[in-house]
Design a protein around this motif. Structure first.
Motif, PDB file in Angstrom:
ATOM      1  N   UNK A 128       4.307  14.001  -4.256  1.00  0.00           N
ATOM      2  CA  UNK A 128       4.595  15.262  -3.569  1.00  0.00           C
ATOM      3  C   UNK A 128       3.684  15.461  -2.362  1.00  0.00           C
ATOM      4  N   UNK A 129       3.211  14.400  -1.789  1.00  0.00           N
ATOM      5  CA  UNK A 129       2.220  14.477  -0.708  1.00  0.00           C
ATOM      6  C   UNK A 129       2.782  15.114   0.563  1.00  0.00           C
ATOM      7  N   UNK A 130       1.899  15.795   1.263  1.00  0.00           N
ATOM      8  CA  UNK A 130       2.282  16.352   2.569  1.00  0.00           C
ATOM      9  C   UNK A 130       2.444  15.244   3.615  1.00  0.00           C
ATOM     10  N   UNK A 131       1.963  14.046   3.273  1.00  0.00           N
ATOM     11  CA  UNK A 131       2.096  12.900   4.185  1.00  0.00           C
ATOM     12  C   UNK A 131       3.324  12.054   3.857  1.00  0.00           C
ATOM     13  N   UNK A 132       4.156  12.517   2.935  1.00  0.00           N
ATOM     14  CA  UNK A 132       5.266  11.704   2.446  1.00  0.00           C
ATOM     15  C   UNK A 132       6.240  11.338   3.562  1.00  0.00           C
ATOM     16  N   UNK A 133       6.551  12.285   4.433  1.00  0.00           N
ATOM     17  CA  UNK A 133       7.489  12.024   5.531  1.00  0.00           C
ATOM     18  C   UNK A 133       6.945  10.933   6.454  1.00  0.00           C
ATOM     19  N   UNK A 134       5.676  11.058   6.833  1.00  0.00           N
ATOM     20  CA  UNK A 134       5.085  10.080   7.754  1.00  0.00           C
ATOM     21  C   UNK A 134       4.969   8.703   7.112  1.00  0.00           C
ATOM     22  N   UNK A 135       4.513   8.682   5.860  1.00  0.00           N
ATOM     23  CA  UNK A 135       4.312   7.388   5.210  1.00  0.00           C
ATOM     24  C   UNK A 135       5.647   6.696   4.948  1.00  0.00           C
ATOM     25  N   UNK A 136       6.700   7.483   4.718  1.00  0.00           N
ATOM     26  CA  UNK A 136       8.029   6.908   4.517  1.00  0.00           C
ATOM     27  C   UNK A 136       8.563   6.303   5.811  1.00  0.00           C
ATOM     28  N   UNK A 137       8.240   6.934   6.928  1.00  0.00           N
ATOM     29  CA  UNK A 137       8.642   6.396   8.224  1.00  0.00           C
ATOM     30  C   UNK A 137       7.981   5.036   8.470  1.00  0.00           C
ATOM     31  N   UNK A 138       6.700   4.928   8.101  1.00  0.00           N
ATOM     32  CA  UNK A 138       6.020   3.636   8.221  1.00  0.00           C
ATOM     33  C   UNK A 138       6.700   2.598   7.318  1.00  0.00           C
ATOM     34  N   UNK A 139       7.038   3.027   6.136  1.00  0.00           N
ATOM     35  CA  UNK A 139       7.673   2.123   5.174  1.00  0.00           C
ATOM     36  C   UNK A 139       9.035   1.653   5.688  1.00  0.00           C
ATOM     37  N   UNK A 140       9.853   2.597   6.142  1.00  0.00           N
ATOM     38  CA  UNK A 140      11.188   2.239   6.624  1.00  0.00           C
ATOM     39  C   UNK A 140      11.100   1.290   7.811  1.00  0.00           C
ATOM     40  N   UNK A 141      10.172   1.579   8.700  1.00  0.00           N
ATOM     41  CA  UNK A 141       9.996   0.718   9.862  1.00  0.00           C
ATOM     42  C   UNK A 141       9.533  -0.674   9.440  1.00  0.00           C
ATOM     43  N   UNK A 142       8.582  -0.719   8.481  1.00  0.00           N
ATOM     44  CA  UNK A 142       8.082  -2.009   7.993  1.00  0.00           C
ATOM     45  C   UNK A 142       9.208  -2.816   7.356  1.00  0.00           C
ATOM     46  N   UNK A 143      10.054  -2.152   6.546  1.00  0.00           N
ATOM     47  CA  UNK A 143      11.164  -2.854   5.887  1.00  0.00           C
ATOM     48  C   UNK A 143      12.165  -3.397   6.907  1.00  0.00           C
ATOM     49  N   UNK A 144      12.405  -2.615   7.928  1.00  0.00           N
ATOM     50  CA  UNK A 144      13.328  -3.044   8.987  1.00  0.00           C
ATOM     51  C   UNK A 144      12.781  -4.281   9.706  1.00  0.00           C
ATOM     52  N   UNK A 145      11.478  -4.263   9.982  1.00  0.00           N
ATOM     53  CA  UNK A 145      10.859  -5.388  10.683  1.00  0.00           C
ATOM     54  C   UNK A 145      10.781  -6.633   9.780  1.00  0.00           C
ATOM     55  N   UNK A 146      10.549  -6.396   8.492  1.00  0.00           N
ATOM     56  CA  UNK A 146      10.526  -7.514   7.532  1.00  0.00           C
ATOM     57  C   UNK A 146      11.902  -8.196   7.502  1.00  0.00           C
ATOM     58  N   UNK A 147      12.940  -7.384   7.476  1.00  0.00           N
ATOM     59  CA  UNK A 147      14.291  -7.920   7.444  1.00  0.00           C
ATOM     60  C   UNK A 147      14.605  -8.742   8.699  1.00  0.00           C
ATOM     61  N   UNK A 194       0.823  -1.208   0.000  1.00  0.00           N
ATOM     62  CA  UNK A 194       0.000   0.000   0.000  1.00  0.00           C
ATOM     63  C   UNK A 194       0.860   1.263   0.000  1.00  0.00           C
ATOM     64  N   UNK A 195       2.050   1.168   0.569  1.00  0.00           N
ATOM     65  CA  UNK A 195       2.995   2.286   0.483  1.00  0.00           C
ATOM     66  C   UNK A 195       3.360   2.547  -0.972  1.00  0.00           C
ATOM     67  N   UNK A 196       3.652   1.494  -1.711  1.00  0.00           N
ATOM     68  CA  UNK A 196       4.004   1.642  -3.130  1.00  0.00           C
ATOM     69  C   UNK A 196       2.869   2.299  -3.911  1.00  0.00           C
ATOM     70  N   UNK A 197       1.645   1.888  -3.605  1.00  0.00           N
ATOM     71  CA  UNK A 197       0.486   2.472  -4.279  1.00  0.00           C
ATOM     72  C   UNK A 197       0.348   3.951  -3.932  1.00  0.00           C
ATOM     73  N   UNK A 198       0.598   4.276  -2.667  1.00  0.00           N
ATOM     74  CA  UNK A 198       0.502   5.682  -2.239  1.00  0.00           C
ATOM     75  C   UNK A 198       1.546   6.523  -2.944  1.00  0.00           C
ATOM     76  N   UNK A 199       2.775   6.031  -2.970  1.00  0.00           N
ATOM     77  CA  UNK A 199       3.872   6.793  -3.577  1.00  0.00           C
ATOM     78  C   UNK A 199       3.634   7.000  -5.069  1.00  0.00           C
ATOM     79  N   UNK A 200       3.036   6.023  -5.719  1.00  0.00           N
ATOM     80  CA  UNK A 200       2.745   6.124  -7.147  1.00  0.00           C
ATOM     81  C   UNK A 200       1.750   7.258  -7.413  1.00  0.00           C
ATOM     82  N   UNK A 201       0.783   7.425  -6.513  1.00  0.00           N
ATOM     83  CA  UNK A 201      -0.263   8.427  -6.709  1.00  0.00           C
ATOM     84  C   UNK A 201       0.124   9.808  -6.188  1.00  0.00           C
TER      85      UNK A 201
END
Length: 260
Positions: free
Chosen positions: A235-254, A225-232
């Motif tokens: 330049x979102x004002x939520x980009x910083x927050x959503x990227x933090x969720x993504x980075x955290x998710x990737x870290x936990x996946x690893x 869903x992060x990928x879908x958000x970034x595609x749409x």
């Protein structure tokens, strides 16, 4: 004193006509009161004469004024019933188009705030659509479309607020589904960007609060869903927050893939 006497005299005259047995006088008085905007007094007179004049050429005119009296009094549910009844009973009347519109507009007026039950909102939308389908060349079509847009925004707001409540109360899966359904149901909603961000957030929190055996699968779902958000919304004002969720998710996946 003269004004008081005149008022008393007029009221006395009204009572005399109301208690009398002359339907023509009652009708004339009802119409006069209607024209003056005194609908409260006109209504009982109309109610007496409508059954008498039923079947005459003037009945739709009389019935319309009676229905409009209720509308002017703010009795929208009663007015809606009578406007629709006029349309159904006298489809060839010159009032038919106006009555079908007014039935829809009465339901529009009954539509409550977005946080309340939206039954009347949905009925109003259905009735406006019925009007549009019945009178596609009507001058009222643009107004109907604008009113439908207003009603739809109210439904969008209700759905959005409901999804927010799921998120606030920790029902993350329900929140994710509710935001997703909002976007599918109203693809052009003004809440689209925020709802898309909250889909990512809800999926992340759902994964983060899941049992360990389910976390890998659910963090991967959140990443999708992060990928879908970034595609749409690059330049979102939520980009910083959503990227933090993504980075955290990737870290936990690893970590979940390589626990050692």
């Amino acid at each position: 004193m003269s004004a008081v006497f005149l008022s008393f005299s007029c009221n006395n005259s009204y009572q005399k006509i109301a208690k009398g047995s002359d339907p023509d006088k009652k009708l004339a008085t009802a119409k006069e009161l209607y024209e003056k905007g005194d609908c409260m007094k006109a209504i009982p007179l109309f109610e007496e004469v409508i059954p008498i004049y039923k079947g005459t050429k003037s009945i739709d005119d009389i019935y319309y004024q009676y229905a409009d009296c209720h509308f002017q009094q703010g009795d929208y549910l009663i007015a809606a019933f009578h406007f629709k009844n006029i349309y159904d009973s006298y489809p060839l009347s010159t009032y038919a188009e106006e009555c079908l519109y007014m039935n829809a507009y009465c339901h529009y007026m009954l539509s409550p705030e977005a946080n309340l039950d939206q039954t009347y909102t949905e009925k109003a939308m259905d009735y406006f659509q019925l009007f549009i389908n019945s009178y596609p060349e009507s001058a009222k079509i643009p107004e109907c479309n604008n009113l439908i847009d207003n009603l739809r925004k109210k439904l969008e707001t209700k759905d959005f607020k409901s999804a927010q409540l799921y998120l606030k109360t920790g029902q993350y899966r329900a929140a994710a589904n509710a935001f997703t359904n909002l976007l599918r149901k109203y693809p052009d909603t003004g809440y689209a960007e925020e709802a898309s961000f909250l889909v990512v957030k809800a999926h992340y929190l759902y994964a983060n609060n899941s049992i360990p055996e389910k976390q890998l699968e659910r963090f991967q779902e959140a990443r999708k869903y992060y990928d879908e958000f970034l595609y749409r919304y690059k330049e979102s004002k939520y980009l910083k927050d959503v990227t933090e969720f993504y980075d955290s998710a990737m870290e936990k996946i690893e970590k979940l893939k390589n626990p050692n």
